[in-house]
Design an enzyme around this catalytic site. Structure first.
Site, PDB file in Angstrom:
ATOM      1  N   GLU A 129       1.803   2.806 -14.969  1.00 14.88           N
ATOM      2  CA  GLU A 129       3.005   3.482 -14.471  1.00 14.88           C
ATOM      3  C   GLU A 129       4.175   3.048 -15.352  1.00 14.88           C
ATOM      4  O   GLU A 129       4.965   2.189 -15.012  1.00 14.88           O
ATOM      5  CB  GLU A 129       3.246   3.116 -13.001  1.00 14.88           C
ATOM      6  CG  GLU A 129       4.341   3.930 -12.356  1.00 14.88           C
ATOM      7  CD  GLU A 129       4.684   3.463 -10.955  1.00 14.88           C
ATOM      8  OE1 GLU A 129       5.568   4.082 -10.346  1.00 14.88           O
ATOM      9  OE2 GLU A 129       4.093   2.480 -10.475  1.00 14.88           O
ATOM     10  N   HIS A 195       8.804   9.268 -11.928  1.00 15.57           N
ATOM     11  CA  HIS A 195      10.017   8.621 -12.421  1.00 15.57           C
ATOM     12  C   HIS A 195      10.685   9.546 -13.437  1.00 15.57           C
ATOM     13  O   HIS A 195      10.953   9.159 -14.572  1.00 15.57           O
ATOM     14  CB  HIS A 195       9.706   7.256 -13.025  1.00 15.57           C
ATOM     15  CG  HIS A 195       9.382   6.218 -11.998  1.00 15.57           C
ATOM     16  ND1 HIS A 195      10.335   5.417 -11.414  1.00 15.57           N
ATOM     17  CD2 HIS A 195       8.196   5.865 -11.439  1.00 15.57           C
ATOM     18  CE1 HIS A 195       9.756   4.605 -10.530  1.00 15.57           C
ATOM     19  NE2 HIS A 195       8.453   4.866 -10.524  1.00 15.57           N
ATOM     20  N   ASN A 219       9.817  10.175  -4.337  1.00 12.98           N
ATOM     21  CA  ASN A 219      10.439   8.939  -4.802  1.00 12.98           C
ATOM     22  C   ASN A 219      10.599   8.947  -6.315  1.00 12.98           C
ATOM     23  O   ASN A 219       9.665   9.257  -7.050  1.00 12.98           O
ATOM     24  CB  ASN A 219       9.609   7.724  -4.376  1.00 12.98           C
ATOM     25  CG  ASN A 219       9.578   7.566  -2.870  1.00 12.98           C
ATOM     26  OD1 ASN A 219       8.547   7.730  -2.237  1.00 12.98           O
ATOM     27  ND2 ASN A 219      10.724   7.275  -2.285  1.00 12.98           N
ATOM     28  N   ASP A 275       0.901   1.980  -3.089  1.00 15.14           N
ATOM     29  CA  ASP A 275       1.908   1.380  -3.971  1.00 15.14           C
ATOM     30  C   ASP A 275       2.120  -0.076  -3.575  1.00 15.14           C
ATOM     31  O   ASP A 275       3.235  -0.613  -3.640  1.00 15.14           O
ATOM     32  CB  ASP A 275       3.221   2.165  -3.910  1.00 15.14           C
ATOM     33  CG  ASP A 275       4.155   1.856  -5.073  1.00 15.14           C
ATOM     34  OD1 ASP A 275       3.666   1.426  -6.139  1.00 15.14           O
ATOM     35  OD2 ASP A 275       5.380   2.029  -4.926  1.00 15.14           O
ATOM     36  N   LEU A 312      14.037  -0.312  -3.204  1.00 13.00           N
ATOM     37  CA  LEU A 312      12.620  -0.450  -2.871  1.00 13.00           C
ATOM     38  C   LEU A 312      11.831  -0.813  -4.116  1.00 13.00           C
ATOM     39  O   LEU A 312      12.038  -0.237  -5.189  1.00 13.00           O
ATOM     40  CB  LEU A 312      12.080   0.849  -2.273  1.00 13.00           C
ATOM     41  CG  LEU A 312      12.531   1.194  -0.845  1.00 13.00           C
ATOM     42  CD1 LEU A 312      12.118   2.623  -0.493  1.00 13.00           C
ATOM     43  CD2 LEU A 312      11.934   0.217   0.155  1.00 13.00           C
ATOM     44  N   GLY A 314       8.084  -1.089  -4.518  1.00  9.30           N
ATOM     45  CA  GLY A 314       6.715  -1.017  -4.034  1.00  9.30           C
ATOM     46  C   GLY A 314       6.686  -1.070  -2.518  1.00  9.30           C
ATOM     47  O   GLY A 314       7.714  -0.966  -1.841  1.00  9.30           O
TER      48      GLY A 314
END
Length: 384
Positions: A129, A195, A219, A275, A312, A314
């Site tokens: 990631e 992302h 997210n 996650d 946040l 994870g």
């Protein structure tokens, strides 16, 4: 062939339930689901006390567990510790996940995964990631380490996929070209957009080129607007896009997830990811991430994991708890919640012999009680 027969529980085969039935396994593979009267006589018998016998849960995004964070120690041992921690909660197959880091960490994680997948411990691949993410949607990742994909990266990912077997890479749409996505897809690498601050058109072009889905829908991505649908809108609308979701009560409001579940069209589906961070399966209340302290904070359904500024970082949830959240808060039938932890992630990851209990499938199993708590797991029909 030596057979083991499981009885005493409802059997969920990845699609539907079987009542008053027996699961017959042999040589680590499913042989049949049959009536209890037709089970082989010369077989080991496992009698379960009610509940449900299901394919083991599959998690495509696991940063840590059991006190270990992959970024801090990208070794086969850490991957096994993480897998062992999550197996207590029903997960029998997972991708250890490395978030944005320096190049040497990526190299070590790839080398570790090549070794770890050889063991029968539940590590089935690797999820990278980053670092090819958008600083505009950085989340808890370090923006100074983010960069566009280069053709040499494409070649490296394809070589890694050939050695590991399953490689998932999360990439921002604006950091990769459609041509590069096509090359990665043709090389067997699973591309997930995430992302990203991209437009819906940019996302759609990459889905059409072979990007398979999105990482943690809603997210760290461009949101759904009525004139600018963003990555969220493109993912829900594109028929081939799969969507991982974090269902913990912190990352996404349950109303948004319920809307997304109703809106998703085509072959692609929403599926659960945790996650998870190192605190799953651990009594600790903090850990270090890229030199920053991450804290566990009390929440209504489960704890949340945050940086000092409240970002946040994870999640602090396991897959069994995620399924409970799906049934209780997302109003999902148990069968659909189980599909989102078994059949759907298996299809997304192209794990053809996992996530279902058809003849020939791996006998990776979990038994859950009526409270959707994992009571036992098996990997290749062996107690794990």
């Amino acid at each position: 062939m030596d057979y083991t027969v499981f009885t005493g529980a409802r059997i969920f085969d990845g699609e539907r339930f079987h009542e008053d039935s027996a699961l017959v396994v042999g040589d680590g593979r499913v042989q049949a689901i049959t009536s209890c009267n037709d089970r082989p006589e010369a077989a080991e018998h496992v009698e379960l006390d009610g509940g449900v016998l299901s394919p083991g849960f599959i998690d495509a995004q696991v940063n840590g567990g059991g006190g270990r964070l992959l970024n801090e120690d990208p070794t086969p041992e850490s991957m096994y510790v993480i897998a062992d921690a999550h197996r207590r909660f029903g997960t029998t197959a997972l991708l250890p996940t490395l978030i944005t880091d320096v190049g040497s960490a990526t190299t070590h994680a790839i080398e570790a995964a090549i070794e770890a997948v050889k063991g029968e411990r539940g590590v089935v691949g690797l999820h990278l990631e980053g670092p090819h993410l958008s600083p505009a949607r950085k989340g808890a990742h370090l923006p100074e380490l983010m960069r566009p994909v280069e053709d040499s990266d494409v070649e490296s990912f394809i070589r890694a996929r050939e050695a590991i077997g399953t490689l998932l890479v999360t990439i921002a749409a604006e950091q990769v070209t459609p041509r590069q996505v096509q090359a990665l897809n043709e090389g067997g690498v699973i591309v997930s957009l995430g992302h990203s601050d991209c437009s819906a058109d940019e996302a759609e072009a990459r889905f059409d080129a072979g990007a398979r889905g999105v990482t943690h829908l809603f997210n760290a991505m461009s949101q759904l607007g009525h004139r600018t649908p963003g990555l969220v809108g493109a993912a829900l609308d594109h028929p081939l896009a799969w969507c991982g979701i974090i269902a913990d009560g912190h990352h996404v409001d349950p109303r948004a997830l319920r809307i997304a579940l109703r809106a998703k069209r085509g072959e692609g589906r929403l599926f659960f990811v945790t996650d998870a961070m190192p605190l799953v399966g651990s009594d600790a209340n903090s850990f270090e991430l890229n030199g920053r302290t991450v804290y566990r904070k009390t929440g209504d359904f489960c704890s949340k994991i945050v940086l000092a500024d409240g970002t946040l970082a994870g999640a602090d949830i396991d897959m069994a708890s995620t399924i409970r959240y799906g049934v209780g808060m997302l109003e999902l039938p148990l069968a659909e919640a189980l599909r989102m932890a078994t059949a759907y992630p298996a299809r997304f990851l192209r794990l053809a012999d996992r996530g279902h209990l058809s003849p020939g499938a791996r006998a990776d199993l979990v038994h859950i009680n009526d409270g959707i708590e994992a009571t036992a797991t098996w990997i290749g029909s062996k107690p794990a």
